[in-house]
Design an enzyme around this catalytic site. Structure first.
Site, PDB file in Angstrom:
ATOM      1  N   HIS A 166      -1.932  -7.662   0.424  1.00  0.00           N
ATOM      2  CA  HIS A 166      -2.453  -6.644   1.500  1.00  0.00           C
ATOM      3  C   HIS A 166      -2.016  -6.735   2.787  1.00  0.00           C
ATOM      4  O   HIS A 166      -2.303  -7.788   3.200  1.00  0.00           O
ATOM      5  CB  HIS A 166      -4.074  -6.315   1.439  1.00  0.00           C
ATOM      6  CG  HIS A 166      -4.385  -5.265   2.281  1.00  0.00           C
ATOM      7  ND1 HIS A 166      -4.382  -3.874   1.862  1.00  0.00           N
ATOM      8  CD2 HIS A 166      -4.777  -5.067   3.512  1.00  0.00           C
ATOM      9  CE1 HIS A 166      -4.743  -3.178   3.014  1.00  0.00           C
ATOM     10  NE2 HIS A 166      -5.108  -3.838   3.925  1.00  0.00           N
ATOM     11  N   GLY A 202      -6.566   5.713  10.072  1.00  0.00           N
ATOM     12  CA  GLY A 202      -6.597   4.238   9.931  1.00  0.00           C
ATOM     13  C   GLY A 202      -7.760   3.676   9.808  1.00  0.00           C
ATOM     14  O   GLY A 202      -8.131   2.430   9.485  1.00  0.00           O
ATOM     15  N   ARG A 231     -35.351  19.116  25.454  1.00  0.00           N
ATOM     16  CA  ARG A 231     -36.210  19.569  24.541  1.00  0.00           C
ATOM     17  C   ARG A 231     -37.151  20.395  25.565  1.00  0.00           C
ATOM     18  O   ARG A 231     -37.378  21.456  25.071  1.00  0.00           O
ATOM     19  CB  ARG A 231     -36.986  18.783  23.595  1.00  0.00           C
ATOM     20  CG  ARG A 231     -38.025  19.374  22.922  1.00  0.00           C
ATOM     21  CD  ARG A 231     -38.666  18.459  21.828  1.00  0.00           C
ATOM     22  NE  ARG A 231     -39.614  18.868  21.182  1.00  0.00           N
ATOM     23  CZ  ARG A 231     -41.090  18.816  21.338  1.00  0.00           C
ATOM     24  NH1 ARG A 231     -41.518  17.897  22.272  1.00  0.00           N
ATOM     25  NH2 ARG A 231     -42.036  19.497  20.441  1.00  0.00           N
ATOM     26  N   ASN A 290      -4.916   1.673  -6.928  1.00  0.00           N
ATOM     27  CA  ASN A 290      -4.283   0.564  -7.060  1.00  0.00           C
ATOM     28  C   ASN A 290      -5.015  -0.734  -7.293  1.00  0.00           C
ATOM     29  O   ASN A 290      -4.401  -1.871  -7.368  1.00  0.00           O
ATOM     30  CB  ASN A 290      -3.070   0.501  -5.855  1.00  0.00           C
ATOM     31  CG  ASN A 290      -3.574   0.160  -4.785  1.00  0.00           C
ATOM     32  OD1 ASN A 290      -4.920  -0.599  -4.439  1.00  0.00           O
ATOM     33  ND2 ASN A 290      -2.916   0.306  -3.452  1.00  0.00           N
ATOM     34  N   SER A 342       0.680  -1.214  -0.007  1.00  0.00           N
ATOM     35  CA  SER A 342      -0.023   0.015   0.085  1.00  0.00           C
ATOM     36  C   SER A 342       0.972   1.093  -0.010  1.00  0.00           C
ATOM     37  O   SER A 342       0.573   2.486  -0.380  1.00  0.00           O
ATOM     38  CB  SER A 342      -0.808   0.186   1.334  1.00  0.00           C
ATOM     39  OG  SER A 342      -1.521  -1.259   1.191  1.00  0.00           O
ATOM     40  N   GLN A 354     -35.654   9.284  17.285  1.00  0.00           N
ATOM     41  CA  GLN A 354     -35.133  10.740  17.556  1.00  0.00           C
ATOM     42  C   GLN A 354     -34.634  10.909  18.810  1.00  0.00           C
ATOM     43  O   GLN A 354     -34.164  11.845  19.333  1.00  0.00           O
ATOM     44  CB  GLN A 354     -36.269  11.916  17.282  1.00  0.00           C
ATOM     45  CG  GLN A 354     -37.052  11.625  16.019  1.00  0.00           C
ATOM     46  CD  GLN A 354     -36.339  11.781  14.836  1.00  0.00           C
ATOM     47  OE1 GLN A 354     -36.009  12.840  14.495  1.00  0.00           O
ATOM     48  NE2 GLN A 354     -36.366  10.801  13.795  1.00  0.00           N
ATOM     49  N   PHE A 414     -28.297  11.193  16.944  1.00  0.00           N
ATOM     50  CA  PHE A 414     -27.728  11.281  15.631  1.00  0.00           C
ATOM     51  C   PHE A 414     -25.811  11.163  15.671  1.00  0.00           C
ATOM     52  O   PHE A 414     -25.408  11.075  14.685  1.00  0.00           O
ATOM     53  CB  PHE A 414     -28.231  12.368  14.698  1.00  0.00           C
ATOM     54  CG  PHE A 414     -29.725  12.516  14.389  1.00  0.00           C
ATOM     55  CD1 PHE A 414     -30.294  13.587  14.286  1.00  0.00           C
ATOM     56  CD2 PHE A 414     -30.019  11.204  14.364  1.00  0.00           C
ATOM     57  CE1 PHE A 414     -31.664  13.598  14.056  1.00  0.00           C
ATOM     58  CE2 PHE A 414     -31.621  11.196  14.096  1.00  0.00           C
ATOM     59  CZ  PHE A 414     -32.446  12.272  13.956  1.00  0.00           C
ATOM     60  N   GLU A 461     -23.913  13.819   9.436  1.00  0.00           N
ATOM     61  CA  GLU A 461     -23.373  13.877  10.899  1.00  0.00           C
ATOM     62  C   GLU A 461     -21.924  13.540  10.966  1.00  0.00           C
ATOM     63  O   GLU A 461     -21.216  14.105  11.686  1.00  0.00           O
ATOM     64  CB  GLU A 461     -24.101  13.184  12.039  1.00  0.00           C
ATOM     65  CG  GLU A 461     -25.664  13.866  11.822  1.00  0.00           C
ATOM     66  CD  GLU A 461     -26.707  13.438  10.827  1.00  0.00           C
ATOM     67  OE1 GLU A 461     -26.255  12.414  10.303  1.00  0.00           O
ATOM     68  OE2 GLU A 461     -27.626  14.130  10.665  1.00  0.00           O
TER      69      GLU A 461
END
Lengths: 613, 613
Positions: A253, A117, A467, A178, A34, A421, A385, A360
Site C-alpha cells: 500500500h 483523500g 438562543r 481488494n 490501489s 450542547q 455539532f 451532521e
C-alpha cells in the site's frame, strides 16, 4: 457490448495501470496498487458507460464521478488524459509542485468536483449531487468509487442511509474490494457478502461482481437506474492486479515501484494495453439547464428597533426571504429544524429542503454536493455539532466549496442544556478552515444582512446564531462589510475599547451605560466579522484608548475572538485583555452562567476598572 | 422472574417516569417524553439485571451503563436515586447551577463514566469498556442505551462494526425505538426490522421486543452473554409512554410539562408506581482487580546527539519502552500503524493493541472507554484525521477523560501527499478542547520524554509528530516541563526572538546560524509545549529583544502557535509576528513546500531582517 468492445476496455484498463505505475515511479511516491485494483472498473465507466463530454468536465448534465478513494488519483488522472482532456505526457508530472496532478485530487482540476483523500467522504457528496439532479430535473447519474477499508468510516453509512431513505436510484456506489488496507488486510477480506448484507440493510440494491471481469462489469453498469433504490456494485478485486509480483500481496500500500520493478511490471501489462484514443464516449443527454441565476437583489427587511428577536429566529426568516428571491438556495438540517428555525424554509419550499436526520458529517457532505452543482446550500444545526463534521468542513476548504454553515445555540448563554450542547470551540474551528469567513451577528438586522451576503457570495461561511432573544439595534439599511467591525459607542474621552459580539455585545453596552454613570467612558465595538477581522476599525479605536482593548466572547479562551484580535494586532502594540469562558461550564440559567463564567456586564465593568487602573 | 417481580419492575418504571416529569417541570426544561419511553428498560436493567454496587458506582467489576441518548438524563438520575445513591428529593434540583444533576450527564456524577448528549457517541465508549473487560479478565457487561434517531449517526455504525468484528459478547446495546425524533418522526418510525437487519449485517445478535412489556424485557436480559456476538435489543416503545395525552405524539420532544399537565400526568402514573427501596440489586462478581498500578519510573533512553530520527518513529519506540514498564498503557490505531509506528507496540503487546480500522471517531471513543477503566490509552493516526473525531474529543474534554492522542504527518512538511493528509488545523483544534495539553516535540528525546509524561499524568494530551527525520538535539537527561519552553540559542546581543517547534525549530536554528554569519544574533526558542504555553520563558526572552518575537509554525495562521503567543502576551506589550502557512497548500517535495509557504530558514531570515529593520 460485444467481445471486441470488451477487449478494448480491457486494453484501456491495462493502459491506465501502466500510466499509474509510470507516474508514481517517476514521482517516487503514490499508490499504484490501489490504482491497479480499480482499473477495469474505471475503464468501463469512462469509456463505455458514463455519459459525459470529456472536453467539458463542468457540463451540467454530465454523469458525475467521485473518486472517494482519493489515493487512487493517478488512475483518475490517467482516465481523463486518455479521454483527451490533456496530454498523457503530463501524467509524469504527478505530485510535482508545478503540476495540478496532486497526490490526491483537488478541484484545481476541472474534473474533480471535490477534494478527496480523507476517506469516507465521497458518498455523502454524491448523495448531494443525486438529490440535486432530482431537484433540477436532470438525468445525470452520480458514480462514487470507494475502497473497502474506507467502508469502516461511519460517514459512508450516514450517506448510505440517507440515499436509501430518499430512494436515490440515480446514485451508484462502486466498492473496490481488494481486501488489503494500508497496514494490514481489511476486517472482511474478500468476504463480499458482508458488504452486500450491509448495503442491502441500508436500502440499496446490490450487485456482486468479479471486478476484473469486464463482461460482468459491463452487464451491471448497463442495468443502472433500474428500480427505485440506489445501486452498489461490490467488486471483488486484487490490489496490484495485472502485475504478478505485487498482485494481492500485503505490504504494497502506498509504495511506488522502483525503476526496475516498473520496467518488469509494464512488460507484463504492455501486450494487453491500448490507448483510448478514438474510442467513442457516450454523450450526456440534452436537457434544459437548471435555473442557477443569482438574483439582482433581495427583498428588503423591516425590523423595528428594540424588538426582541433571537438571531436564530432571524436566520429562519432570512432564509425564507433570501430563498424566495434566489432559486439557487437550498437548505439542510439535522433534525434540529424547530430549534434552528430552518423549518420555516422547509414549509415554504419543501422541495428545496433536505432533512438529513441526526448525521451532521453527512449533512455537510450533502451540502457540499449541492454546492458543486451551482446551488447555494445553507446547513443548520447546533454550532457545537459541526465539530462532528470538522473533517468534512476542512476538506470542503480544500475543495473551495460553496457552503453556508449556520450554527445555533452558541455559548453558555444557551443555559440549562449544559456543555454538551454549547458552542464553545466553533469560532476557533471555523477560523482554521482554509478560506472561511466567520460571522457573528448581534441582532436580527445583522443576521438578515449576513444571510443575504452569504447567498450572494461564493465561499465557505460560518454564521453563529444565539438562543436568547436580543433587541434590534441596527437600522434596516445598515450594512455589514466583510473585514470590518462596528463602533457602536464612542466618545472623545474613552478610557478603553471593549469588543464583543452576539450576546456579549449587549453585555458590553450594558457595562458601558453603567460605567458612564460612574464617569468612565468606553468605546464599544461589535466584531460581527471575526474572519476576516475588522482589524483597521479595531486598531483605530484601540489607538485612541491607550492601545488597549478588552475582548469578550461567549466561547472558550482559545482560538476565538480574543486570539483573532491579539493575533492580528499585537504587532501594532495593541494589548488585548481576553474575557471568555475559562472553565468547563455547568448547567444553569443563561444569566447565571454569563455571570459565573465572567462574561456578563458586571464582569466587564470589573475588568475595565482593573485594566484602566 | 415471577409475576410479582415483574409487577415491582413495572411499578418502579412508573416511579421513574414520575421523577422525570417532576424534575423537568420544576426545571422548566428537559426531555420528559424521552425518559418515559425508556423507563421500563431502565427499571429492568437497574433493578433486575445489572450486577452492580449502588453505593460504589466506580467498583471495577460493576456492570457498566452508558446513557448514549444523554437527554434522558432525568431518567438516569432517577434510577440512581431509587437505587439509593442519593435522596430522591435531590432530583428536583435538575439543571440548577448548584446541582450536579445537569441537563445532560457528566462525570461530575460518579455514575456517569463519560459525558453524553452529543448523540451517537455512547456505543464507541462501550466498545472500549467491553474490550477492556476482556483484557482485564473481568466479567462485567456493558449496556448502552441509544435512541432510534441517534442511529443515524455514523459513529454508531463504526462502533457496531468493530464490536461485531471483535465478537464482543459482553456488550449489549438497547435501542429505544420510540419513532419520534426532535423535529419530526425518524426515518423508519416503528419499523424495527430496519434496525434489526442493519445490526445483523454488522455482526450482532438481535432481539426485538415490546419495550413496555417487562416480561419480554426480562426474558431477553436474562439471556445476555449467549453466543459470541454483541447483542442488540431493539425495543419498540412510545415516546411519553404512560401519559395518555403525550404518548406517541409528535411535538413533545424536549418539552417539559406545565405544572397543570404534570399534575394530570402523575395522576395517571401514580396508581401503578412504587419506589425501589428494598428491592435487591444483583451484586457484581468477585474477581481480582486488574493491575492498574502506575510504575515508579520508566526505563532510560539512550539517543545520540545528531542522529536523524523522525519524531513519529521515536513515538513508536517510546510507546514500547513506556508500555513495557506501565501495564496500564494500551494503544489504538486506525489502519496507519506502519506510518505512525504504533505497529512496534502491536508486535510486542498484541493483546494491548486495538486495530480500529479506518474509523477515527470510534477510535477516540474506544480509547475513552479504556480510559474510564483505568487504562492509559494512546491513539495514533495522521494529525489531520483527528478532525474527523473532533466532537468525540470535545466531549472527552467534558468527560475529563484520560486520553493520549498522537497525530503524525503534521504540516506541509509531509510533502507530496498533499493537503488532504496534512495537519494544518490540529494545534488550533486541540487548544480549544477543555483541559487539554498540546505538545510538539522537535526531536526523538523530547518525544520520548513527552510520551512518558503523558502516560504518567492524567488528562487529554495531544502530541504532534512529524514525518521527516530530524537530528537529536537534546541530551538524554533533558526534561520538558509543562508550561515552559526551551531557549536553545541566546546571546547578549540578540535583536529578536524566533519561536519555532517541530520542523520549524530546525529552520529557525539554520536561520540563526546564517544570520550570525552576517553579524545578526537572534534568540531561538523551542515552544515544545503550546498549551499550557511557556509564556514566562517567552516573555522573558522577548523583553530582552525589544518586546518583539517571530513565531513560525508548520500549521495555518489561525489558532496555532502564533495565536497562542499573541493571545497570552499581547497584554505585556509583546509584538508577535506570525509566520505560518497562509494559503491552501499544494503537493510537492517537503523542502519545496517549506519554501513556497514561507516557513523555511530563508523565509525566517527575510522576516527577521524585515522586522528588525
Amino acid at each position: 457490448m460485444n467481445d471486441n468492445d470488451i477487449g478494448i476496455l480491457k486494453g484501456i484498463a491495462n493502459q491506465l495501470r501502466i500510466h499509474s505505475i509510470e507516474a508514481t515511479t517517476a514521482a517516487g511516491s503514490g499508490h499504484p496498487t490501489s490504482c491497479c485494483s480499480a482499473a477495469d472498473l474505471v475503464s468501463a465507466l469512462f469509456f463505455g458507460h458514463m455519459r459525459y463530454d470529456p472536453k467539458n468536465p463542468h457540463f451540467y448534465n454530465n454523469d458525475r464521478f467521485i473518486l472517494s478513494k482519493g489515493h487512487a488519483a493517478p488512475l483518475l488522472y490517467a482516465a481523463w488524459a486518455e479521454a483527451g482532456l490533456f496530454p498523457t505526457s503530463d501524467l509524469l508530472k504527478l505530485r510535482q509542485l508545478g503540476s495540478d496532478l496532486e497526490g490526491h485530487p483537488t478541484p484545481r482540476l476541472p474534473f474533480a468536483d471535490v477534494a478527496t483523500g480523507s476517506l469516507g467522504q465521497g458518498l455523502g457528496v454524491g448523495v448531494g449531487m443525486a438529490l440535486c439532479a432530482r431537484l433540477d430535473k436532470l438525468d445525470y447519474r452520480t458514480y462514487v468509487l470507494l475502497g473497502d477499508g474506507e467502508c469502516a468510516e461511519g460517514a459512508v453509512w450516514e450517506a448510505a442511509s440517507l440515499a436509501g431513505t430518499y430512494k436515490l436510484n440515480n446514485l451508484i456506489a462502486i466498492i473496490d474490494v481488494n481486501r488489503l488496507g494500508q497496514s494490514q488486510a481489511t476486517a472482511f477480506g474478500h468476504h463480499v457478502e458482508v458488504y452486500q448484507e450491509r448495503f442491502k440493510a441500508f436500502g440499496w440494491r446490490t450487485e456482486e461482481i468479479d471486478g476484473h471481469d469486464l463482461e460482468e462489469i459491463d452487464e451491471v453498469l448497463a442495468a443502472v437506474g433500474l428500480g427505485d433504490q440506489p445501486l452498489v456494485i461490490i467488486a471483488r478485486t486484487l490490489k496490484g492486479a495485472g502485475v504478478s509480483f505485487i498482485q494481492d500481496k500485503d505490504g504494497w500500500h502506498g509504495k511506488p515501484l522502483s525503476q526496475e520493478e516498473a520496467v518488469r511490471a509494464i512488460a507484463e501489462l504492455q501486450p494487453g494495453a491500448r490507448s483510448a484514443a478514438g474510442v467513442p464516449i457516450p454523450a450526456p443527454t440534452a436537457l434544459p439547464a437548471p435555473n442557477n441565476q443569482a438574483p439582482a437583489s433581495y427583498p428588503p427587511i423591516s425590523y423595528k428597533l428594540g424588538d426582541a428577536i433571537a438571531t436564530r429566529e432571524a436566520f429562519g426568516a432570512a432564509l425564507v426571504r433570501v430563498g424566495e428571491a434566489d432559486p439557487r438556495v437550498v437548505a439542510l438540517d439535522g433534525d434540529t429544524k424547530n430549534s434552528t428555525y430552518s423549518d420555516k424554509f422547509m414549509k415554504k419550499f419543501p422541495e428545496r429542503f433536505t432533512e438529513c436526520f441526526i448525521a451532521e458529517q453527512n449533512m455537510v457532505g450533502v451540502a457540499t454536493g449541492f454546492g458543486t452543482r451551482g446551488k447555494v446550500p445553507f446547513t443548520s444545526t447546533f454550532a457545537t455539532f459541526y465539530s462532528r463534521a470538522f473533517d468534512q468542513i476542512r476538506v470542503a476548504g480544500i475543495s473551495m466549496a460553496n457552503l453556508k454553515l449556520v450554527g445555533s445555540h452558541v455559548g453558555v448563554s444557551i443555559g440549562e442544556d449544559g456543555p454538551s450542547q454549547m458552542g464553545l470551540e466553533d469560532i476557533s474551528m471555523m477560523r482554521s478552515v482554509a478560506g472561511s469567513v466567520v460571522l457573528y451577528p448581534a441582532d436580527a438586522v445583522a443576521t438578515e444582512k449576513m444571510v443575504e451576503f452569504m447567498a450572494a457570495n461564493r465561499g465557505i461561511f460560518f454564521l453563529r446564531t444565539s438562543r436568547p432573544k436580543t433587541p434590534v439595534i441596527y437600522n434596516n439599511d445598515e450594512t455589514f462589510p466583510l473585514g470590518s467591525a462596528k463602533v457602536v459607542r464612542q466618545s472623545a474621552t474613552d478610557r478603553i475599547t471593549v469588543i464583543g459580539a452576539g450576546v456579549t455585545l449587549y453585555e458590553a453596552l450594558k457595562a458601558a451605560d453603567a460605567l458612564k454613570a460612574e464617569g468612565i467612558n468606553i468605546t464599544v465595538i461589535d466584531a460581527y466579522c471575526i474572519k476576516p477581522l475588522g482589524k483597521d476599525v479595531i486598531r483605530a479605536a484601540a489607538q485612541k484608548t491607550n492601545n488597549t482593548v478588552i475582548t469578550v466572547e461567549d466561547h472558550y479562551l482559545e482560538g476565538g475572538l480574543g486570539d483573532a484580535v491579539a493575533g492580528e494586532l499585537s504587532v501594532d502594540g495593541i494589548r488585548v485583555h481576553k474575557m471568555a469562558v475559562t472553565e468547563l461550564p455547568h448547567s444553569g440559567k443563561p444569566d447565571e452562567l454569563l455571570a459565573k463564567y465572567g462574561i456578563n456586564s458586571d464582569a466587564i465593568i470589573r475588568k475595565v476598572k482593573a485594566v484602566i487602573g
